[in-house]
Structure formats: structure tokens, C-alpha cells
Design a protein around this motif. Structure first.
Motif, PDB file in Angstrom:
ATOM      1  N   GLY A 262      50.356  62.617  31.807  1.00 52.41           N
ATOM      2  CA  GLY A 262      48.986  63.080  31.728  1.00 52.41           C
ATOM      3  C   GLY A 262      48.407  63.165  30.334  1.00 52.41           C
ATOM      4  N   GLN A 263      49.234  62.951  29.308  1.00 51.15           N
ATOM      5  CA  GLN A 263      48.768  63.048  27.933  1.00 51.15           C
ATOM      6  C   GLN A 263      48.506  61.651  27.370  1.00 51.15           C
ATOM      7  N   PRO A 264      47.425  61.500  26.589  1.00 48.38           N
ATOM      8  CA  PRO A 264      47.108  60.169  26.056  1.00 48.38           C
ATOM      9  C   PRO A 264      48.193  59.644  25.132  1.00 48.38           C
ATOM     10  N   ILE A 265      48.444  58.345  25.214  1.00 46.42           N
ATOM     11  CA  ILE A 265      49.390  57.676  24.328  1.00 46.42           C
ATOM     12  C   ILE A 265      48.585  57.070  23.182  1.00 46.42           C
ATOM     13  N   ALA A 266      48.556  57.754  22.062  1.00 45.26           N
ATOM     14  CA  ALA A 266      47.771  57.307  20.915  1.00 45.26           C
ATOM     15  C   ALA A 266      48.566  56.337  20.054  1.00 45.26           C
ATOM     16  N   ASN A 267      47.849  55.440  19.393  1.00 41.75           N
ATOM     17  CA  ASN A 267      48.439  54.510  18.410  1.00 41.75           C
ATOM     18  C   ASN A 267      49.522  53.631  19.012  1.00 41.75           C
ATOM     19  N   MET A 268      49.389  53.287  20.279  1.00 42.83           N
ATOM     20  CA  MET A 268      50.347  52.376  20.917  1.00 42.83           C
ATOM     21  C   MET A 268      49.885  50.939  20.706  1.00 42.83           C
ATOM     22  N   ASP A 269      50.802  50.093  20.285  1.00 44.81           N
ATOM     23  CA  ASP A 269      50.479  48.687  20.067  1.00 44.81           C
ATOM     24  C   ASP A 269      50.339  47.965  21.404  1.00 44.81           C
ATOM     25  N   VAL A 270      49.279  47.172  21.499  1.00 43.73           N
ATOM     26  CA  VAL A 270      48.982  46.404  22.709  1.00 43.73           C
ATOM     27  C   VAL A 270      48.645  44.975  22.291  1.00 43.73           C
ATOM     28  N   GLU A 271      49.143  44.001  23.042  1.00 42.03           N
ATOM     29  CA  GLU A 271      48.836  42.595  22.792  1.00 42.03           C
ATOM     30  C   GLU A 271      48.164  41.996  24.016  1.00 42.03           C
ATOM     31  N   LEU A 272      47.239  41.087  23.772  1.00 43.11           N
ATOM     32  CA  LEU A 272      46.578  40.362  24.851  1.00 43.11           C
ATOM     33  C   LEU A 272      46.612  38.879  24.507  1.00 43.11           C
ATOM     34  N   VAL A 273      47.219  38.074  25.407  1.00 43.01           N
ATOM     35  CA  VAL A 273      47.385  36.641  25.150  1.00 43.01           C
ATOM     36  C   VAL A 273      46.926  35.859  26.378  1.00 43.01           C
TER      37      VAL A 273
ATOM     38  N   ASP B 173      42.562  58.956  22.250  1.00 44.73           N
ATOM     39  CA  ASP B 173      42.478  59.278  23.676  1.00 44.73           C
ATOM     40  C   ASP B 173      43.304  58.331  24.537  1.00 44.73           C
ATOM     41  N   GLY B 174      44.110  57.469  23.885  1.00 42.45           N
ATOM     42  CA  GLY B 174      44.931  56.532  24.628  1.00 42.45           C
ATOM     43  C   GLY B 174      44.174  55.330  25.158  1.00 42.45           C
ATOM     44  N   VAL B 175      42.973  55.087  24.650  1.00 37.36           N
ATOM     45  CA  VAL B 175      42.117  54.008  25.144  1.00 37.36           C
ATOM     46  C   VAL B 175      42.247  52.781  24.251  1.00 37.36           C
ATOM     47  N   VAL B 176      42.394  51.617  24.881  1.00 33.90           N
ATOM     48  CA  VAL B 176      42.380  50.350  24.166  1.00 33.90           C
ATOM     49  C   VAL B 176      41.153  49.564  24.625  1.00 33.90           C
ATOM     50  N   ARG B 177      40.451  48.971  23.668  1.00 33.98           N
ATOM     51  CA  ARG B 177      39.252  48.194  23.966  1.00 33.98           C
ATOM     52  C   ARG B 177      39.437  46.770  23.469  1.00 33.98           C
ATOM     53  N   PHE B 178      38.963  45.812  24.238  1.00 32.17           N
ATOM     54  CA  PHE B 178      39.081  44.410  23.837  1.00 32.17           C
ATOM     55  C   PHE B 178      37.948  43.602  24.460  1.00 32.17           C
ATOM     56  N   THR B 179      37.640  42.497  23.805  1.00 28.60           N
ATOM     57  CA  THR B 179      36.613  41.577  24.287  1.00 28.60           C
ATOM     58  C   THR B 179      37.262  40.208  24.457  1.00 28.60           C
ATOM     59  N   PRO B 180      37.473  39.757  25.697  1.00 25.53           N
ATOM     60  CA  PRO B 180      38.150  38.477  25.927  1.00 25.53           C
ATOM     61  C   PRO B 180      37.349  37.306  25.348  1.00 25.53           C
ATOM     62  N   GLU B 181      38.082  36.346  24.810  1.00 25.84           N
ATOM     63  CA  GLU B 181      37.466  35.170  24.197  1.00 25.84           C
ATOM     64  C   GLU B 181      37.744  33.897  24.983  1.00 25.84           C
ATOM     65  N   LYS B 182      38.450  34.031  26.113  1.00 26.14           N
ATOM     66  CA  LYS B 182      38.809  32.862  26.912  1.00 26.14           C
ATOM     67  C   LYS B 182      38.913  33.289  28.366  1.00 26.14           C
ATOM     68  N   THR B 183      38.510  32.416  29.292  1.00 21.60           N
ATOM     69  CA  THR B 183      38.629  32.732  30.708  1.00 21.60           C
ATOM     70  C   THR B 183      40.035  32.411  31.214  1.00 21.60           C
ATOM     71  N   GLY B 184      40.326  32.867  32.433  1.00 22.06           N
ATOM     72  CA  GLY B 184      41.603  32.567  33.061  1.00 22.06           C
ATOM     73  C   GLY B 184      42.612  33.694  32.933  1.00 22.06           C
ATOM     74  N   PRO B 185      43.843  33.455  33.394  1.00 24.14           N
ATOM     75  CA  PRO B 185      44.886  34.489  33.350  1.00 24.14           C
ATOM     76  C   PRO B 185      45.243  34.895  31.924  1.00 24.14           C
ATOM     77  N   HIS B 186      45.473  36.184  31.726  1.00 27.64           N
ATOM     78  CA  HIS B 186      45.917  36.751  30.451  1.00 27.64           C
ATOM     79  C   HIS B 186      47.101  37.672  30.718  1.00 27.64           C
ATOM     80  N   LEU B 187      47.941  37.834  29.710  1.00 22.92           N
ATOM     81  CA  LEU B 187      49.057  38.776  29.789  1.00 22.92           C
ATOM     82  C   LEU B 187      48.841  39.873  28.757  1.00 22.92           C
ATOM     83  N   LEU B 188      48.720  41.103  29.242  1.00 21.84           N
ATOM     84  CA  LEU B 188      48.584  42.270  28.373  1.00 21.84           C
ATOM     85  C   LEU B 188      49.941  42.950  28.278  1.00 21.84           C
TER      86      LEU B 188
END
Length: 269
Positions: A195-206, A226-241
Motif C-alpha cells: 500500500g505504500q508508494p515505491i519511489a525512485n524505482m527504475d522503469v524501462e519501456l522498450v 508517489d510511486g507514479v511513472v509517466r511516459f509518452t510512447p513514441e512508437k505503436t505496437g507491443p511494448h515491454l515495460l
């Protein structure tokens, strides 16, 4: 997290940790993420352990696959097959809404400690309750490690029942519905632990297709306070986060928890 949960997990998971400690990331890729059909429809799902993004390497067991229908009910997979480089299963979408499929094994436990005048580091597989430490062991730390792979698929209009959270363990909060992630539009996900936010966690999107281009087009992200990650996709189709968490926990079985989380999603045009 409840003591009984950790005790059950220890019994099931400790014996398997050694074989999984150096394992490849595990991910799934469905043939479709979003369907506009009204009648029941079969999709097929590839599952593999691989460092490559949507490239097959090693088949995996599907025993830990859990399927949830649009109202949160457990569902059964269709035909399945374990080949030489991937596992495959079929899934009948016979109810409108958003489905969740998850592979979750463990946790598996490993205890590290230092011993002797030369500060030799040793390790043993097992939880704090299982491991018998030698006399003089110090700097003892037990890690509970868990791998989670998931995807969401929507037939017709999306709903959010399978996106509900419980406040226990590692959880994914879809502030943006996974079926609504679109090209050049900002998306938001949140991650919590008990229930607690996970701050400063590394996330990759490919995005898919790394084998056919010079650049991985990888977005290196990080969760905020607040445990929030924001991203703006630059390509359509399947991605792996991919997200990787390590943090101290209060448990009779482990001193710290580690999560490797992989989410397959589609970016819409």
C-alpha cells in the motif's frame, strides 16, 4: 503482508530459488491486446524466458499462470504447448471487458552472510526460518525474490475490475488503463508495496522489433515520490515495460524484498 502468506510462499518457493536466481526475465505476448468483436474469440499467447524484447529463448512452465475474467473471476486456459524455445497457450475471450493474465512465482529466498577473518561472503538458499547459519556469521541478510509477468487484454469496452488493488505486496495501479495507452499521449502507472508508494524505482519501456533496428528505442524512467511513472510512447505496437524493486521489509522470513515486474502492453495509433 500476512505471516501465513509468507509461510506458504516459503514452503513452495525456497526449493526453486536456486534454479531461478540467474534466470532470464519472463514475459508473455498475446496475439491481440484489444478486440472489437462481440462474439467469443480465441487469442494465443507466447511465453518465454529471454533477455531479448519479444524474442524467444527458453520455454517456461505455465503452472503458475493465472487468468482473471472481466469481473475478477478465475478462468481456465485453453490448449497449451511447451516447445524448445517458447511455451504457447490459447485463451477464449467469451465475456466483454478487460481480462488479466499473470505469471507469478515465488517468492524464493536467499540468505547472504559474511564469515571468517577475511570477510568471506557466503550464501544459502532458504528463508530466515530455514537457514542454519554457521557460528560467527555476520552481516546476515535474507532476500525474498519474486518474478511477475502480466498483460491485459480487452474485448469490447474496457472495464477496471481486474485492475483493483488490495494494499498487499507489490501492486500495479493503472492510472491510465492498459488498453488506452496511445501514441504521443502521456500515460501514468503507479506502483506500491503493501500500500505504500515505491519511489525512485527504475522503469524501462522498450517497443518490439529490437532485432530489426539499430536502437532499442528504450525509455529510461523512474517513479516519483508517489510511486507514479509517466511516459509518452513514441512508437505503436507491443511494448515491454520492466520494473525492478528492492526494499527492506518487516517479515519473519526475509529482511528485504526484490521484485522483477514485466508488463506487456500495446500502444495504440
Amino acid at each position: 503482508m500476512a505471516l501465513r502468506h509468507w509461510l506458504v510462499a516459503a514452503t513452495l518457493g525456497s526449493a526453486l530459488f536456486a534454479s531461478q536466481a540467474q534466470a532470464h526475465p519472463v514475459w508473455m505476448l498475446p496475439s491481440e491486446f484489444n478486440l472489437s468483436v462481440e462474439e467469443p474469440y480465441w487469442i494465443t499467447v507466447d511465453a518465454t524466458a529471454s533477455h531479448g524484447v519479444f524474442s524467444f529463448d527458453k520455454p517456461i512452465s505455465l503452472n503458475s499462470a493465472t487468468i482473471y475474467g472481466p469481473e475478477g473471476e478465475r478462468e481456465r486456459m485453453g490448449s497449451y504447448y511447451k516447445g524448445q524455445r517458447r511455451s504457447v497457450f490459447d485463451l477464449l475471450l467469451d465475456k466483454p471487458g478487460t481480462w488479466k493474465v499473470e505469471l507469478s512465482g515465488g517468492p524464493r529466498y536467499m540468505t547472504r552472510y559474511v564469515i571468517g577473518e577475511r570477510n568471506t561472503e557466503r550464501r544459502a538458499f532458504g528463508s530466515k526460518l530455514d537457514v542454519e547459519l554457521p557460528e560467527g556469521a555476520r552481516e546476515v541478510n535474507t532476500l525474498a525474490m519474486q518474478n511477475i509477468s502480466a498483460f491485459y487484454v480487452t474485448q469490447g469496452m474496457p472495464n477496471r475490475k481486474v485492475l483493483e488493488t488490495t494494499g498487499e505486496g507489490f501492486e500495479f495501479h493503472a492510472l491510465t488503463h492498459p488498453s488506452d495507452v496511445a501514441l504521443q499521449e502521456e500515460a501514468e502507472f503507479r506502483f506500491t508495496y503493501d500500500g505504500q508508494p515505491i519511489a525512485n524505482m527504475d522503469v524501462e519501456l522498450v517497443p518490439q522489433g529490437t532485432a530489426w533496428r539499430d536502437s532499442r528505442m528504450q525509455q529510461d524512467l523512474q517513479t516519483d515520490a508517489d510511486g507514479v511513472v509517466r511516459f509518452t510512447p513514441e512508437k505503436t505496437g507491443p511494448h515491454l515495460l520492466s520494473a525492478r524493486m528492492r526494499r527492506d521489509i518487516d517479515s519473519p522470513l526475509a529482511d528485504s524484498a526484490g521484485i522483477n515486474y514485466l508488463l506487456s502492453l500495446e500502444v495504440l495509433p
